[in-house]
Design a protein around this motif. Structure first.
Motif, PDB file in Angstrom:
ATOM      1  N   THR A 214      54.715  54.695  62.615  1.00 44.93           N
ATOM      2  CA  THR A 214      53.917  55.141  63.763  1.00 44.93           C
ATOM      3  C   THR A 214      54.560  54.850  65.116  1.00 44.93           C
ATOM      4  OG1 THR A 214      52.679  53.058  63.688  1.00 44.93           O
ATOM      5  CG2 THR A 214      51.745  54.936  62.504  1.00 44.93           C
ATOM      6  N   ASP A 215      55.666  54.123  65.170  1.00 44.68           N
ATOM      7  CA  ASP A 215      56.354  53.816  66.420  1.00 44.68           C
ATOM      8  C   ASP A 215      57.551  54.732  66.610  1.00 44.68           C
ATOM      9  OD1 ASP A 215      54.606  51.712  66.792  1.00 44.68           O
ATOM     10  OD2 ASP A 215      56.026  50.161  66.206  1.00 44.68           O
ATOM     11  N   LYS A 216      57.861  55.039  67.859  1.00 44.89           N
ATOM     12  CA  LYS A 216      59.125  55.683  68.207  1.00 44.89           C
ATOM     13  C   LYS A 216      59.797  54.825  69.262  1.00 44.89           C
ATOM     14  CE  LYS A 216      59.652  60.118  68.134  1.00 44.89           C
ATOM     15  NZ  LYS A 216      60.797  60.293  67.194  1.00 44.89           N
ATOM     16  N   VAL A 217      61.080  54.501  69.020  1.00 42.59           N
ATOM     17  CA  VAL A 217      61.807  53.560  69.870  1.00 42.59           C
ATOM     18  C   VAL A 217      62.875  54.294  70.666  1.00 42.59           C
ATOM     19  CG1 VAL A 217      63.156  51.437  69.942  1.00 42.59           C
ATOM     20  CG2 VAL A 217      61.401  51.736  68.176  1.00 42.59           C
ATOM     21  N   TYR A 218      62.918  54.012  71.972  1.00 41.27           N
ATOM     22  CA  TYR A 218      63.927  54.551  72.868  1.00 41.27           C
ATOM     23  C   TYR A 218      64.796  53.391  73.339  1.00 41.27           C
ATOM     24  CZ  TYR A 218      61.376  59.005  73.248  1.00 41.27           C
ATOM     25  OH  TYR A 218      60.771  60.210  72.984  1.00 41.27           O
ATOM     26  N   LEU A 219      66.115  53.547  73.215  1.00 39.85           N
ATOM     27  CA  LEU A 219      67.057  52.510  73.622  1.00 39.85           C
ATOM     28  C   LEU A 219      67.992  53.069  74.691  1.00 39.85           C
ATOM     29  CD1 LEU A 219      68.142  51.286  70.051  1.00 39.85           C
ATOM     30  CD2 LEU A 219      66.336  50.302  71.481  1.00 39.85           C
ATOM     31  N   CYS A 220      68.107  52.375  75.809  1.00 39.04           N
ATOM     32  CA  CYS A 220      69.005  52.828  76.872  1.00 39.04           C
ATOM     33  C   CYS A 220      69.629  51.611  77.547  1.00 39.04           C
ATOM     34  CB  CYS A 220      68.241  53.665  77.894  1.00 39.04           C
ATOM     35  SG  CYS A 220      69.319  54.468  79.112  1.00 39.04           S
ATOM     36  N   GLY A 221      70.958  51.581  77.606  1.00 38.57           N
ATOM     37  CA  GLY A 221      71.610  50.448  78.252  1.00 38.57           C
ATOM     38  C   GLY A 221      72.993  50.195  77.702  1.00 38.57           C
ATOM     39  N   ASN A 222      73.399  48.936  77.719  1.00 36.79           N
ATOM     40  CA  ASN A 222      74.765  48.606  77.327  1.00 36.79           C
ATOM     41  C   ASN A 222      74.946  48.683  75.810  1.00 36.79           C
ATOM     42  OD1 ASN A 222      74.633  45.837  76.012  1.00 36.79           O
ATOM     43  ND2 ASN A 222      73.575  45.425  77.925  1.00 36.79           N
ATOM     44  N   PRO A 223      76.168  48.951  75.353  1.00 40.75           N
ATOM     45  CA  PRO A 223      76.409  49.152  73.923  1.00 40.75           C
ATOM     46  C   PRO A 223      76.039  47.952  73.059  1.00 40.75           C
ATOM     47  CG  PRO A 223      78.268  49.939  75.202  1.00 40.75           C
ATOM     48  CD  PRO A 223      77.374  49.210  76.163  1.00 40.75           C
ATOM     49  N   GLY A 224      76.240  46.736  73.594  1.00 38.20           N
ATOM     50  CA  GLY A 224      75.908  45.550  72.805  1.00 38.20           C
ATOM     51  C   GLY A 224      74.444  45.516  72.433  1.00 38.20           C
ATOM     52  N   MET A 225      73.584  45.774  73.410  1.00 44.85           N
ATOM     53  CA  MET A 225      72.152  45.788  73.130  1.00 44.85           C
ATOM     54  C   MET A 225      71.794  46.924  72.189  1.00 44.85           C
ATOM     55  SD  MET A 225      69.071  47.466  73.758  1.00 44.85           S
ATOM     56  CE  MET A 225      69.132  48.356  75.323  1.00 44.85           C
ATOM     57  N   ILE A 226      72.338  48.122  72.455  1.00 52.18           N
ATOM     58  CA  ILE A 226      72.013  49.287  71.637  1.00 52.18           C
ATOM     59  C   ILE A 226      72.352  49.026  70.172  1.00 52.18           C
ATOM     60  CG2 ILE A 226      72.524  51.714  71.198  1.00 52.18           C
ATOM     61  CD1 ILE A 226      71.045  51.472  73.747  1.00 52.18           C
ATOM     62  N   ASP A 227      73.558  48.528  69.926  1.00 55.30           N
ATOM     63  CA  ASP A 227      73.984  48.296  68.543  1.00 55.30           C
ATOM     64  C   ASP A 227      73.175  47.199  67.872  1.00 55.30           C
ATOM     65  OD1 ASP A 227      75.883  50.274  68.854  1.00 55.30           O
ATOM     66  OD2 ASP A 227      77.513  48.887  69.315  1.00 55.30           O
ATOM     67  N   ALA A 228      72.934  46.105  68.598  1.00 48.75           N
ATOM     68  CA  ALA A 228      72.158  45.002  68.019  1.00 48.75           C
ATOM     69  C   ALA A 228      70.728  45.438  67.726  1.00 48.75           C
ATOM     70  CB  ALA A 228      72.164  43.799  68.961  1.00 48.75           C
ATOM     71  N   ALA A 229      70.137  46.192  68.677  1.00 43.93           N
ATOM     72  CA  ALA A 229      68.769  46.657  68.487  1.00 43.93           C
ATOM     73  C   ALA A 229      68.686  47.646  67.332  1.00 43.93           C
ATOM     74  CB  ALA A 229      68.257  47.298  69.774  1.00 43.93           C
ATOM     75  N   PHE A 230      69.663  48.517  67.222  1.00 40.84           N
ATOM     76  CA  PHE A 230      69.651  49.508  66.153  1.00 40.84           C
ATOM     77  C   PHE A 230      69.708  48.830  64.785  1.00 40.84           C
ATOM     78  CE2 PHE A 230      71.698  52.736  63.413  1.00 40.84           C
ATOM     79  CZ  PHE A 230      70.783  53.767  63.566  1.00 40.84           C
ATOM     80  N   GLU A 231      70.543  47.814  64.649  1.00 36.80           N
ATOM     81  CA  GLU A 231      70.638  47.099  63.373  1.00 36.80           C
ATOM     82  C   GLU A 231      69.323  46.383  63.050  1.00 36.80           C
ATOM     83  OE1 GLU A 231      73.069  47.319  61.139  1.00 36.80           O
ATOM     84  OE2 GLU A 231      73.896  48.819  62.519  1.00 36.80           O
ATOM     85  N   LEU A 232      68.712  45.774  64.056  1.00 34.25           N
ATOM     86  CA  LEU A 232      67.425  45.110  63.837  1.00 34.25           C
ATOM     87  C   LEU A 232      66.347  46.113  63.431  1.00 34.25           C
ATOM     88  CD1 LEU A 232      67.343  42.547  66.790  1.00 34.25           C
ATOM     89  CD2 LEU A 232      67.445  42.001  64.350  1.00 34.25           C
ATOM     90  N   LEU A 233      66.365  47.264  64.058  1.00 35.21           N
ATOM     91  CA  LEU A 233      65.369  48.286  63.728  1.00 35.21           C
ATOM     92  C   LEU A 233      65.568  48.809  62.312  1.00 35.21           C
ATOM     93  CD1 LEU A 233      65.330  50.167  67.139  1.00 35.21           C
ATOM     94  CD2 LEU A 233      63.434  48.857  66.157  1.00 35.21           C
ATOM     95  N   LYS A 234      66.818  48.927  61.879  1.00 31.40           N
ATOM     96  CA  LYS A 234      67.067  49.338  60.496  1.00 31.40           C
ATOM     97  C   LYS A 234      66.516  48.292  59.521  1.00 31.40           C
ATOM     98  CE  LYS A 234      71.510  50.171  60.488  1.00 31.40           C
ATOM     99  NZ  LYS A 234      72.818  50.634  59.971  1.00 31.40           N
ATOM    100  N   GLU A 235      66.609  47.008  59.896  1.00 30.23           N
ATOM    101  CA  GLU A 235      66.044  45.952  59.059  1.00 30.23           C
ATOM    102  C   GLU A 235      64.523  46.067  58.984  1.00 30.23           C
ATOM    103  OE1 GLU A 235      67.365  42.183  60.491  1.00 30.23           O
ATOM    104  OE2 GLU A 235      69.492  42.661  60.221  1.00 30.23           O
ATOM    105  N   HIS A 236      63.924  46.668  60.036  1.00 35.52           N
ATOM    106  CA  HIS A 236      62.482  46.902  60.038  1.00 35.52           C
ATOM    107  C   HIS A 236      62.137  48.274  59.442  1.00 35.52           C
ATOM    108  CE1 HIS A 236      62.454  43.534  62.940  1.00 35.52           C
ATOM    109  NE2 HIS A 236      61.186  43.402  62.622  1.00 35.52           N
TER     110      HIS A 236
END
Length: 260
Positions: A214-236
């Protein structure tokens, strides 16, 4: 992999500087007017590309538009200063009424129908700019749907770097039961205030009770945050279509966007 997505044919046009002012010690907010006979149409979340010239060299730098469309051909964005950056110096030394060339709009970081139950908007530094442009549209959606929720997360080093944070706080105050704003400071230099947290912005994920259905996530910013957040979201258990990303893959003051 670098590409750009456009919702209208590529066009170049002149921008005339109206004003520029500091949002933080190293970030300025720029207000331009597009020299177009027709209305410059774009969607909140999209960006334009500046075409700069220096000693025969062509430089292209892209910036998310900070203002929602108003039909007045005013285009605003935030840019950070990079020491010894050629494009950065050209932009920061621009005088009112001076002109530069731009093209656009571009970008997939836009609100799409149908709405999820919750938007989770995650940014670092000037990556929060497109979310500012989305506020009027989000307000309409929130008013029309009392079940809709929005979470806005901004990560910076300290409070002085938190651009537009008062606007997001005011937006949360307008919709106290539907909107939350969290400011994450990786190097806080004073006591934390209300809605402020120490650490990186993606560390908030464990507290948000993320729901991939039910959530949609938008990521915008530096590559370090984007990659780390994407991996965490895949874990979720989030899949790629549930995550809309826009990377700044060069210096923060002059982002060149990677679309995925």
């Amino acid at each position: 992999f670098i590409c750009s997505y456009r919702l209208m044919p590529l066009n170049t046009f002149a921008l005339s500087l109206i004003e520029a002012y500091h949002l933080s010690p190293l970030v300025k907010h720029f207000v331009f007017e597009a020299a177009l006979a027709e209305t410059f149409n774009y969607l909140p979340g999209q960006f334009i590309t500046l075409h700069l010239e220096h000693e025969g060299q062509s430089l292209k730098r892209s910036y998310s538009l900070a203002n929602p469309p108003a039909g007045n051909n005013r285009l605003e964005f935030a840019a950070g200063f990079v020491e010894h950056g050629i494009a950065s110096n050209l932009l920061f030394n621009l005088k009112p009424q001076e002109k530069i060339t731009a093209s656009g709009p571009f970008g997939r970081l836009i609100l799409k129908d149908p709405d999820p139950k919750r938007y989770v908007l995650v940014a670092t530094s000037t990556g929060v700019t497109p979310f500012r442009a989305m506020l009027p549209t989000l307000a309409q959606k929130l008013s029309a749907n009392p079940e809709l929720n929005v979470v806005i997360l901004l990560g910076v080093r300290n409070l002085d770097e938190a651009i537009y944070h008062t606007e997001f706080t005011e937006f949360m105050t307008r919709f106290p039961n539907q909107v939350s704003f969290r400011l994450h400071l990786s190097r806080p230099d004073k006591a934390l205030g209300t809605h402020q947290y120490q650490g990186y912005v993606q560390h908030a994920f464990t507290e948000l009770n993320l729901q991939p259905d039910t959530d949609k996530v938008y990521l915008c910013g530096n590559p370090g945050m984007i990659d780390a957040a994407f991996e965490l979201l895949k874990e979720h258990h989030f899949s790629a279509p549930q995550i809309i990303r826009e990377k700044y893959i060069s210096a923060p003051a002059a982002p060149i966007r990677s679309k995925r």
